[in-house]
Design a protein around this motif. Sequence first.
Motif, PDB file in Angstrom:
ATOM      1  N   THR A  16     -25.907 -21.101  32.823  1.00  0.00           N
ATOM      2  CA  THR A  16     -24.587 -21.920  32.510  1.00  0.00           C
ATOM      3  C   THR A  16     -25.026 -23.634  32.799  1.00  0.00           C
ATOM      4  O   THR A  16     -24.508 -24.143  32.027  1.00  0.00           O
ATOM      5  CB  THR A  16     -23.661 -21.462  33.431  1.00  0.00           C
ATOM      6  N   GLY A  39     -18.070 -23.384  35.138  1.00  0.00           N
ATOM      7  CA  GLY A  39     -17.070 -22.617  35.744  1.00  0.00           C
ATOM      8  C   GLY A  39     -16.497 -23.291  36.749  1.00  0.00           C
ATOM      9  O   GLY A  39     -16.671 -23.003  38.063  1.00  0.00           O
ATOM     10  N   TRP A 125     -22.201 -12.264  37.138  1.00  0.00           N
ATOM     11  CA  TRP A 125     -22.487 -13.815  37.590  1.00  0.00           C
ATOM     12  C   TRP A 125     -23.797 -13.889  37.530  1.00  0.00           C
ATOM     13  O   TRP A 125     -24.863 -13.159  38.040  1.00  0.00           O
ATOM     14  CB  TRP A 125     -22.059 -14.255  38.849  1.00  0.00           C
ATOM     15  N   ASN A 175     -16.701 -13.225  36.973  1.00  0.00           N
ATOM     16  CA  ASN A 175     -16.997 -14.122  36.258  1.00  0.00           C
ATOM     17  C   ASN A 175     -18.382 -13.390  35.728  1.00  0.00           C
ATOM     18  O   ASN A 175     -19.353 -12.750  36.363  1.00  0.00           O
ATOM     19  CB  ASN A 175     -17.774 -15.324  37.123  1.00  0.00           C
ATOM     20  N   PRO A 176     -18.490 -13.143  34.290  1.00  0.00           N
ATOM     21  CA  PRO A 176     -18.031 -13.942  33.183  1.00  0.00           C
ATOM     22  C   PRO A 176     -16.763 -13.289  32.561  1.00  0.00           C
ATOM     23  O   PRO A 176     -16.530 -13.806  31.576  1.00  0.00           O
ATOM     24  CB  PRO A 176     -19.072 -14.026  32.160  1.00  0.00           C
ATOM     25  N   TYR A 207     -12.617 -15.586  43.040  1.00  0.00           N
ATOM     26  CA  TYR A 207     -11.519 -15.960  41.858  1.00  0.00           C
ATOM     27  C   TYR A 207     -10.216 -15.120  42.342  1.00  0.00           C
ATOM     28  O   TYR A 207      -9.202 -14.798  41.508  1.00  0.00           O
ATOM     29  CB  TYR A 207     -11.896 -15.257  40.531  1.00  0.00           C
ATOM     30  N   LYS A 239     -12.663 -22.487  43.973  1.00  0.00           N
ATOM     31  CA  LYS A 239     -11.861 -22.230  42.548  1.00  0.00           C
ATOM     32  C   LYS A 239     -10.574 -22.259  42.742  1.00  0.00           C
ATOM     33  O   LYS A 239      -9.658 -22.625  41.986  1.00  0.00           O
ATOM     34  CB  LYS A 239     -12.500 -20.743  41.898  1.00  0.00           C
ATOM     35  N   TYR A 325     -12.079 -17.360  32.260  1.00  0.00           N
ATOM     36  CA  TYR A 325     -13.188 -16.890  31.419  1.00  0.00           C
ATOM     37  C   TYR A 325     -12.503 -15.884  30.524  1.00  0.00           C
ATOM     38  O   TYR A 325     -11.897 -14.910  31.055  1.00  0.00           O
ATOM     39  CB  TYR A 325     -14.376 -16.236  32.052  1.00  0.00           C
ATOM     40  N   ARG A 378     -19.522 -16.399  26.528  1.00  0.00           N
ATOM     41  CA  ARG A 378     -18.296 -16.688  27.503  1.00  0.00           C
ATOM     42  C   ARG A 378     -17.998 -17.975  27.381  1.00  0.00           C
ATOM     43  O   ARG A 378     -18.597 -18.967  26.891  1.00  0.00           O
ATOM     44  CB  ARG A 378     -18.989 -16.742  28.842  1.00  0.00           C
ATOM     45  N   SER A 380     -15.279 -20.460  28.889  1.00  0.00           N
ATOM     46  CA  SER A 380     -14.404 -21.028  30.205  1.00  0.00           C
ATOM     47  C   SER A 380     -13.287 -21.776  29.561  1.00  0.00           C
ATOM     48  O   SER A 380     -13.393 -22.883  29.021  1.00  0.00           O
ATOM     49  CB  SER A 380     -15.560 -21.674  31.092  1.00  0.00           C
ATOM     50  N   TYR A 381     -12.005 -21.397  30.081  1.00  0.00           N
ATOM     51  CA  TYR A 381     -11.006 -22.157  29.471  1.00  0.00           C
ATOM     52  C   TYR A 381     -10.281 -22.988  30.627  1.00  0.00           C
ATOM     53  O   TYR A 381      -9.153 -23.294  30.636  1.00  0.00           O
ATOM     54  CB  TYR A 381      -9.650 -21.167  28.900  1.00  0.00           C
TER      55      TYR A 381
END
Length: 403
Positions: A16, A39, A125, A175-176, A207, A239, A325, A378, A380-381
Amino acid sequence: MSLIANALSNIKPSPTIAVSMKANELKALGKNIISLGMGEPDFDTPQHIKNAAINAINQGDTKYTAVDGTANLKKAIINKFARENQLSYKASEVIVSTGAKQVIYNALIATINPLDEVIIPAPYWVSYPDMVLLAGGVPVIAQSSSENNFKITPDELKSKITSKTKWLILNSPSNPTGACYNQDELQSLVEVLIENPHVYILTDDIYEHLIFDDLQFYTLPQIAPQLKDRCLVVNGVSKAYAMTGWRIGYGAGPEKLIKAMSMIQSQSTSSPSSISQAASVEALNGNQDYIQQGKKIFQERRDLVVSMLNKIEGIECNQPNGAFYVFPSCKKLLGKKAVISGVEQIIKDDNDFATYLLEEALVAVVPGVAFGASGFFRISYAASEDFLKDSMSRIAKACEKLK
Ligand SMILES: Cc1ncc(COP(=O)(O)O)c(C=O)c1O
């Protein structure tokens, strides 16, 4: 004699981070890249948390602390576990480290003997298998399916347990994939774990606060108190409070394990930053409104990204319940032709697809193979709505060009 230790021959740099470095290189060349590779929340750390750090500096709270964390932060963590997870711990059952990543690393180094096995559900992950290898253990991958929303079933877990299994690593929300285990799903894994008393459980709850659709978060020892002495619960502020750079994570588990982890930490990094610990006390004890605000924004972004992706022919995306994600399939686009690096080629796998998206759409995503699941990628938003809309339409245009 080689300078570099043999143990490193099996591990690789974080894919990543590699994607984001490649995206940065292209940005430096003036390309208008949108990076959906990293992330971390795109928000700033809340001001009241920053103020706590500034106060700590001004008050001279700038020295080494106890290796396993300040008494104040441990108290805040104990209260957090009682308030949010109905779990009761003593200070000697808690460790604070430089990120959740260090908690996990300490735990594996402290417990793994050569060839001990660690069950890791895939998609995983990226760091779990490499950390197990560094500790001298054997990662045993339990493949979950997209049909089961990337969650392992009790039978899949059972089939991976041997007499050498030391740990199962659970990560929900994931994740992911963003997958979250509900209470019943966890309960069915608990039944397998009860039958196998030699297996410890590392539950990575980093998360926890990014869970949507009114789903309730559960951590395994909360629903199975009889397993609490076999669980290491890992969490942190990165996070939940947009504090990735502050590097504070924590773990709670049996005293014997925590003591061994502290010993490793004492001989590697000593205490985590005194200033970041003071900020984390405020994060855990202070106003929690930020969490609800962040959750709402991420849920809206998830809805946007999933609906835009599912309109693209050849892409299929599950709607996950958590994290930030999504993990869409690009399997239907494999075998198509594209121009990559000036040459017409067949898109063979998710690696080629991610390279194509980077070059053609100028959007950085991470290929699924990095997480142990080829044929996916993946996204990530953790990016603004404008960036997300722009990047989804760029991906759509790039996919239309595939023949
Ligand atoms: C599943 C998972 N666990 C742990 C971590 C590490 O978190 P920290 O920043 O607290 O080291 C990450 C960070 O990306 C993650 O995705």
